[in-house]
Design a protein around this motif. Structure first.
Motif, short mmCIF file in Angstrom:
data_model
loop_
_atom_site.label_atom_id
_atom_site.label_comp_id
_atom_site.label_asym_id
_atom_site.label_seq_id
_atom_site.Cartn_x
_atom_site.Cartn_y
_atom_site.Cartn_z
N THR A 1 0.96 -0.99 -0.57
CA THR A 1 0.09 0.23 0.00
C THR A 1 0.66 1.51 0.27
O THR A 1 0.66 2.22 -0.12
CB THR A 1 -1.03 0.01 1.61
N GLU A 2 1.97 1.10 0.41
CA GLU A 2 2.80 2.34 0.32
C GLU A 2 3.28 2.37 -0.97
O GLU A 2 3.74 3.61 -1.51
CB GLU A 2 4.07 1.80 0.51
N GLU A 3 2.65 1.85 -1.67
CA GLU A 3 2.73 2.53 -3.60
C GLU A 3 1.97 3.28 -3.71
O GLU A 3 1.93 3.90 -5.06
CB GLU A 3 3.03 1.22 -4.19
N LEU A 4 0.82 3.60 -3.14
CA LEU A 4 -0.66 4.22 -3.51
C LEU A 4 -0.31 5.51 -3.57
O LEU A 4 0.12 6.00 -2.43
CB LEU A 4 -1.49 3.56 -2.90
N ASP A 5 -1.14 6.24 -3.74
CA ASP A 5 -0.59 8.07 -4.08
C ASP A 5 -2.05 7.71 -2.59
O ASP A 5 -2.60 7.36 -1.92
CB ASP A 5 -1.63 8.61 -4.99
N GLU A 6 -1.67 8.88 -1.75
CA GLU A 6 -2.86 9.83 -1.08
C GLU A 6 -4.36 8.96 -1.33
O GLU A 6 -4.86 9.19 0.15
CB GLU A 6 -2.52 10.96 -0.41
N ASN A 7 -4.68 9.77 -2.21
CA ASN A 7 -6.54 9.91 -2.57
C ASN A 7 -6.54 7.73 -2.41
O ASN A 7 -7.81 7.89 -1.50
CB ASN A 7 -7.09 9.55 -4.56
N GLN A 8 -5.46 7.06 -2.99
CA GLN A 8 -5.77 5.75 -2.87
C GLN A 8 -5.78 5.19 -2.10
O GLN A 8 -6.86 4.62 -1.11
CB GLN A 8 -4.97 5.13 -4.04
N LYS A 9 -5.05 5.59 -0.54
CA LYS A 9 -5.11 5.05 0.87
C LYS A 9 -6.27 5.76 1.58
O LYS A 9 -6.81 4.98 2.39
CB LYS A 9 -3.32 5.80 0.84
N ALA A 10 -6.80 7.01 1.18
CA ALA A 10 -7.69 7.31 2.05
C ALA A 10 -9.15 6.99 1.52
O ALA A 10 -9.72 6.26 2.51
CB ALA A 10 -7.51 8.58 1.74
N THR A 11 -9.01 6.43 0.22
CA THR A 11 -10.01 5.75 0.03
C THR A 11 -9.85 4.34 0.56
O THR A 11 -10.64 3.71 0.93
CB THR A 11 -10.44 5.08 -1.82
N LEU A 12 -9.10 3.25 0.29
CA LEU A 12 -8.53 1.95 1.33
C LEU A 12 -8.49 2.09 2.44
O LEU A 12 -9.40 0.68 3.15
CB LEU A 12 -7.46 1.37 0.64
N GLU A 13 -8.49 2.99 3.35
CA GLU A 13 -8.82 3.27 4.71
C GLU A 13 -10.35 3.23 4.70
O GLU A 13 -10.97 3.21 6.08
CB GLU A 13 -7.99 4.05 5.06
N SER A 14 -11.30 3.57 3.79
CA SER A 14 -12.56 3.41 4.14
C SER A 14 -13.45 2.41 4.19
O SER A 14 -14.19 2.29 4.75
CB SER A 14 -13.67 5.19 2.84
N VAL A 15 -12.58 1.60 4.03
CA VAL A 15 -12.56 0.29 3.33
C VAL A 15 -12.54 -0.38 4.58
O VAL A 15 -11.13 -0.45 4.90
CB VAL A 15 -12.26 0.03 2.31
N LYS A 16 -13.18 -1.09 5.58
CA LYS A 16 -12.57 -1.75 7.18
C LYS A 16 -12.43 -2.96 7.49
O LYS A 16 -11.31 -3.43 7.46
CB LYS A 16 -14.00 -1.33 8.00
N LYS A 17 -13.83 -3.43 6.02
CA LYS A 17 -13.09 -5.09 5.90
C LYS A 17 -13.94 -5.70 4.90
O LYS A 17 -15.37 -5.13 4.81
CB LYS A 17 -12.88 -5.87 7.59
N ILE A 18 -13.93 -7.19 4.42
CA ILE A 18 -14.89 -7.89 3.66
C ILE A 18 -15.50 -8.96 4.46
O ILE A 18 -15.15 -9.69 4.88
CB ILE A 18 -14.06 -7.87 2.45
N ASN A 19 -16.40 -9.01 4.45
CA ASN A 19 -17.23 -10.37 4.95
C ASN A 19 -17.79 -11.17 3.67
O ASN A 19 -18.14 -10.91 3.42
CB ASN A 19 -18.47 -10.05 5.69
N LEU A 20 -16.95 -12.66 3.80
CA LEU A 20 -18.01 -13.41 2.67
C LEU A 20 -18.21 -14.92 3.53
O LEU A 20 -18.23 -14.92 4.16
CB LEU A 20 -16.53 -13.85 1.80
N LEU A 21 -19.40 -14.97 2.58
CA LEU A 21 -20.53 -15.95 3.78
C LEU A 21 -20.97 -16.98 1.50
O LEU A 21 -21.25 -16.27 1.04
CB LEU A 21 -21.45 -15.81 4.46
N ALA A 22 -20.31 -18.13 2.22
CA ALA A 22 -21.00 -18.88 1.03
C ALA A 22 -21.82 -20.34 0.65
O ALA A 22 -20.89 -21.01 1.77
CB ALA A 22 -19.43 -18.91 -0.28
N LEU A 23 -22.24 -20.73 0.43
CA LEU A 23 -22.26 -22.61 0.76
C LEU A 23 -22.66 -23.17 -0.52
O LEU A 23 -23.45 -22.52 -1.81
CB LEU A 23 -24.87 -22.25 0.91
N PRO A 24 -22.03 -23.40 -1.20
CA PRO A 24 -21.28 -24.57 -1.96
C PRO A 24 -23.04 -25.47 -2.37
O PRO A 24 -23.16 -25.59 -1.43
CB PRO A 24 -20.53 -25.57 -2.15
#
Length: 181
Positions: free
Chosen positions: A51-74
């Motif tokens: 993430t150190e390769e990201l510019d400030e806008n990209q870092k701020a956008t990524l920081e606005s995302v806290k986590k991703i929850n996935l739930l699947a049933l095959p």
């Protein structure tokens, strides 16, 4: 004595009304994440490297995302259970708090994208999908005041290689193995 009866009736009515509420996506996730039939995964954004390769806008956008929850049933061999879970998820997403952003697919394969919050400050993005041969799943991208325009720009960064998703390779391998079993 009269006020105690009124208070008791009010509490009973409140309990009855709260029991009649439709389940939320969060409740569905919590209820099924420990079930061995489901594949559940919480992915923190720290799984993305360089993430150190990201510019400030990209870092701020990524920081606005806290986590991703996935739930699947095959699907595996229990088609009835797959259909029941598909119906439950579709029912939950009919709640007016989930705003449809996009849908695509056909009768046997579909994906729908919803969001909660304001169009300029999204709190949650929900990707719901199913495939009659693979299964049903839902992904929740949780954040705070996520900007859809900036999220799209961040997704384009994935194509350019600005964000390294090598931290997720083990996870995708795990999903593939569990689905094939």
């Amino acid at each position: 004595m009269k006020s105690i009866k009124i208070l008791g009736l009010a509490l009973a009515a409140a309990a009855f009304v709260s029991c009649a509420n439709e389940p939320s996506l969060q409740e569905y996730y919590v209820e099924n994440q420990q079930d061995n039939k489901f594949i559940a995964l919480d992915v923190p954004t720290s799984m993305f490297t360089n993430t150190e390769e990201l510019d400030e806008n990209q870092k701020a956008t990524l920081e606005s995302v806290k986590k991703i929850n996935l739930l699947a049933l095959p699907v595996k061999e229990n088609k009835e259970e797959y259909e029941a879970e598909k119906t439950k998820l579709s029912s939950i997403l009919q709640d007016e708090k989930y705003q449809l952003l996009m849908k695509y697919g056909s009768n046997d394969r579909r994906a729908e994208i919803y969001f909660t919050g304001n169009e300029d400050a999204i709190d949650e993005i929900i990707v719901y999908g199913y495939d009659d041969t693979k299964g049903v799943g839902v992904a929740r991208v949780l954040g705070e005041d996520m900007n859809p325009q900036k999220l799209m720009e961040l997704m384009k960064s994935l194509d350019k290689g600005d964000i390294d998703v090598n931290g997720l390779k083990g996870i995708t391998g795990m999903f593939k193995t569990e689905i094939e079993e």
